[in-house]
Write an enzyme that holds these catalytic residues in place. Structure first.
Site, mmCIF file in Angstrom:
data_model
loop_
_atom_site.group_PDB
_atom_site.id
_atom_site.type_symbol
_atom_site.label_atom_id
_atom_site.label_comp_id
_atom_site.label_asym_id
_atom_site.label_seq_id
_atom_site.Cartn_x
_atom_site.Cartn_y
_atom_site.Cartn_z
ATOM 1 N NE ARG A 192 -60.520 57.752 30.154
ATOM 2 C CZ ARG A 192 -59.905 57.920 28.993
ATOM 3 N NH1 ARG A 192 -60.594 57.798 27.863
ATOM 4 N NH2 ARG A 192 -58.623 58.194 28.947
ATOM 5 C CE1 TYR A 223 -69.121 50.004 35.388
ATOM 6 C CE2 TYR A 223 -67.645 48.108 35.550
ATOM 7 C CZ TYR A 223 -67.852 49.458 35.305
ATOM 8 O OH TYR A 223 -66.791 50.261 34.974
ATOM 9 N NE ARG A 269 -73.285 51.684 26.910
ATOM 10 C CZ ARG A 269 -72.856 52.825 26.365
ATOM 11 N NH1 ARG A 269 -71.816 53.459 26.876
ATOM 12 N NH2 ARG A 269 -73.479 53.317 25.313
ATOM 13 C CG ASP A 272 -68.976 55.332 28.294
ATOM 14 O OD1 ASP A 272 -67.849 55.843 28.148
ATOM 15 O OD2 ASP A 272 -69.246 54.155 27.970
#
Lengths: 246, 246
Positions: free
Chosen positions: B52, B112, B199, B54
Site C-alpha cells: 500500500r 523510496y 516517514r 498512504d
C-alpha cells in the site's frame, strides 16, 4: 512615503485563467496577488506585471511592481503574502526599487522555457508542465531551424497579433534544445516576444522535427509575414516564464 | 487461457486516499485502475499491489499484477488503460508473467525517495512533492545517522505498527542524501519497510540534523524498540515509491 515595491513571483498556472485580472474573477494570478496586498496594506493596490501569461502558463520568475505606503519591511511582506496566497503562487523576492521602475516598460529581455514530453506513454508528474508529442524528432534538424530563428527578424508571421502599427521586430539571442530523459527542454532568450510567439515557434519546430514541413518554411514565413504559414500553436501548459531582465 | 499480467505504474498521489481500495470509494489508485480494467475485460478484476501507499504518497514504479482471460496484447492494454485512466495515473509497462508471480509476496526489495524543501520561502511547483523544513540542517551529521541505520536491524521502534508476531527485522542497503538546489533528496533502498518506517526515519533524521535530538537516540531506539522514542512522522506528500525489486 510612497514606496515602489518589486516582486519576483513563481506560479503553477494550471488552475488559473492567466496572469491578467479579469473583472472581479478570482481565477487570475494578478487578481490573487492584488487581493492579498489589499488585505495587507488596506490600500487599493494595482500591480504591474512584466507582461501577461496565458491560461495554464507557468512562471519561475515573473516580475511585478506596485506603489504603497506600507511601513512593513520586505521580509515582513514576503512572509505575509506567502502565508495568505494560494500554495500554487509564491512570492520569491520583495525589493524596494526606485520610484520610476516599471515592470513592463523597463524590461529589456525575457527567458522562457518550453517542455515537450517526447514519448507515446504519458507522464503523471509532468502532465501539467509539458506537451506530449510522441512522434520521433530529428533534433539536429530542429537545431538547424533554431539557428535560422536566432537574431533580429520581423516575427509578425510567428505571432497571433492582428495588424499593428508597433514594431514587430524582435531579437532572439538564444534558442536551444536540451534532452532530459523523455523531456525536451527548449530555452528562448530574447529582447521581447510577440503574442503567442514562443508557442507558434514551438509548433513550427515540432512540425519541422517530425518531417511534416521543410526547414525552408522558416525563410518563407519571414518573407511572407503571414501567420497562416507557420505551425500550430502548442498548448500553454508546457510554457514557463523563467526570468525577466532589466 | 488465464493470463497473469504485471503492471508498472506511476501516479501523482496528491488527489487520492492512497493505494488501497476502500469499499466503493473512487478516490484510491487501486480502485481507479480496477475500474478501467473491468471496463476493458468485462471481467471482475482484482489487482494485487506490491504494497500500500498512504494518502498523498506518489509512485514512479509501483508494481501490481492481475489475472485475466483478455486476448489483448500488452501494447493494446497499455493504450487502453492510459486512455481511460485519470491523467495523474499512468501505466508505464504491461508484461505477461508466469502464473505464480505475485506482486507482494515476490517483492525482494524496494526503493523510496523522500524530498525535503529546505528553505523558508515555499515552492509553488514542489508543494505536493516535498515537505518544507526551513531550519538549517547539518548534512554531515545526518549522513552519520544514516550510517547507523544502514544494515540489518529490528526497526519496530521506527514504525507505526502495533505489536505483531511477524518479524520486524529489515535490512536497509542504502540511505543517502543528495542536495539538488533547495531540495534535499533522500534515497532508501532495502528488503522491505515497515508501516510508516520511511516517514518516521525521515522525521528522526530531520530532528538530528536540526539539533533537536542527539545522534545517539538512534541506538536508543534500536535498543528500546519503542516508537515513542523516535521523531515525528513527516507528511506523506514528500514520499515516492520509486521501484520494486523482484
Amino acid at each position: 512615503m510612497m514606496r515602489n515595491i518589486k516582486l519576483t513571483i513563481e506560479y503553477d498556472g494550471a488552475r488559473y485563467l492567466g496572469w491578467q485580472r479579469l473583472g472581479n474573477s478570482d481565477k487570475t494570478i494578478q487578481g490573487k496577488i492584488e487581493h492579498v496586498l489589499k488585505q495587507m496594506t488596506g490600500e487599493e493596490i494595482e500591480i504591474i506585471g512584466s507582461g501577461r501569461t496565458d491560461a495554464g502558463t507557468h512562471a519561475h520568475g515573473q516580475v511585478a511592481n506596485f506603489k504603497s505606503n506600507t511601513a512593513m519591511d520586505p521580509k515582513e511582506i514576503i512572509e505575509f503574502v506567502n502565508r495568505y496566497l494560494p500554495r500554487d503562487i509564491v512570492v520569491k523576492m520583495v525589493e524596494d526599487v526606485p520610484e520610476r521602475f516599471h515592470a513592463r516598460y523597463n524590461a529589456v529581455g525575457k527567458k522562457y522555457s518550453y517542455y515537450v514530453w517526447n514519448e507515446s506513454i504519458p507522464t503523471a508528474f509532468e502532465r501539467n508542465y509539458s506537451f506530449q508529442f510522441p512522434q520521433q524528432l530529428d533534433i539536429d534538424l530542429m537545431n538547424e531551424a533554431c539557428q535560422k530563428l536566432i537574431g533580429k527578424h520581423d516575427f509578425i508571421g510567428f505571432s497571433a497579433l492582428k495588424k499593428t502599427k508597433k514594431s514587430t521586430v524582435r531579437t532572439i539571442d538564444e534558442l536551444s534544445i536540451e534532452r532530459e530523459g523523455q523531456l525536451l527542454h527548449f530555452t528562448f532568450v530574447g529582447d521581447g516576444f510577440l503574442y503567442k510567439m514562443v508557442r507558434i515557434i514551438m509548433g513550427t519546430l515540432l512540425e519541422i522535427g517530425s518531417g511534416k514541413r521543410s526547414i525552408t518554411t522558416i525563410d518563407d514565413i519571414f518573407e511572407q509575414k503571414v501567420r497562416s504559414e507557420a505551425g500550430e500553436t502548442v498548448p500553454a501548459q508546457g510554457l514557463f516564464l523563467d526570468e525577466v531582465y532589466y
